[in-house]
Design an enzyme around this catalytic site. Structure first.
Site: not given
Ligand code: GRF
Length: 195
Positions: A64, A90, A92, A106-108, A135, A140, A142, A144
């Site tokens: 990774r 993925r 990061l 990020n979109t979730h 959302s 960060d 973590g 999401d």
């Protein structure tokens, strides 16, 4: 003008929404590059709109971290003001998150902190709840867990499948993403002091 790099793995419907929004003169952001961890279908949107694109194939790297280093090098070429993960499937590596944050969102497809992770839609269905959501968050280190920039509830209807529910969530996700990017571009939303 806010420059934006978008990273995808899938169909890129959120990416397309950003590309189409950028056609409007009052939208203060422009997608300057699209990256993917595979030959994602969504790269076709970048081609259609004449946007440079690159792939950093996940399986061509032994870790990774090595994948993240190459991804970071590709992104550094463009040095976009904002990096948007939209369907990138993925995580990061921490080093890249640290290098990009807080200009990394990020979109979730869930109402975080409910149902984080790669199967948020499926998990909401399995939980038997009557609503979920979409959302947009700051990434960060973590999964999401970063500060929430925007979110909205989406109902779960009887008979919903993962597909029908996700297709109901995506338009909400796209609207939230466009709004967040515009607010960042106009300075109304400051990532350095994300809520
Ligand atoms: C989106 O719902 C995104 O939040 C999730 O995967 C989906 C990707 O959709 N991670 P698309 O590739 O933008 O169509």
């Amino acid at each position: 003008m806010l420059t934006v790099a978008v990273l995808i793995s899938g169909t890129g419907s959120n990416l397309r929404a950003l590309l189409e929004a950028a056609r409007h003169p009052d939208f203060r952001a422009r997608v300057v590059v699209v990256g993917a961890d595979r030959e994602a279908d969504g790269l076709a949107h970048a081609e259609e709109f004449g946007i440079p694109r690159f792939t950093v194939p996940w399986h061509q790297h032994e870790s990774r971290e090595a994948w993240g280093e190459e991804l970071g090098r590709q992104l550094a070429v463009w040095n976009a003001d904002l990096v948007v993960l939209s369907g990138l499937m993925r995580l990061l590596p921490a080093g890249l998150v640290a290098a990009l944050s807080p200009r990394l969102i990020n979109t979730h497809p869930a109402y975080l902190p409910e149902f984080p992770g790669a199967h948020g839609v499926r998990d909401a269905l399995a939980a038997g709840v009557t609503e979920t959501g979409a959302s947009v968050i700051v990434v960060d280190d973590g999964v999401d867990t970063g500060p929430i920039l925007a979110q909205e509830r989406v109902p779960i209807l009887d008979g919903d499948t993962e597909h029908t529910l996700h297709e109901r969530i995506k338009p909400v996700e796209r609207r939230l993403l466009i709004d967040v990017v515009q607010r960042i571009a106009t300075g109304e939303l400051s990532l350095t002091s994300a809520p």
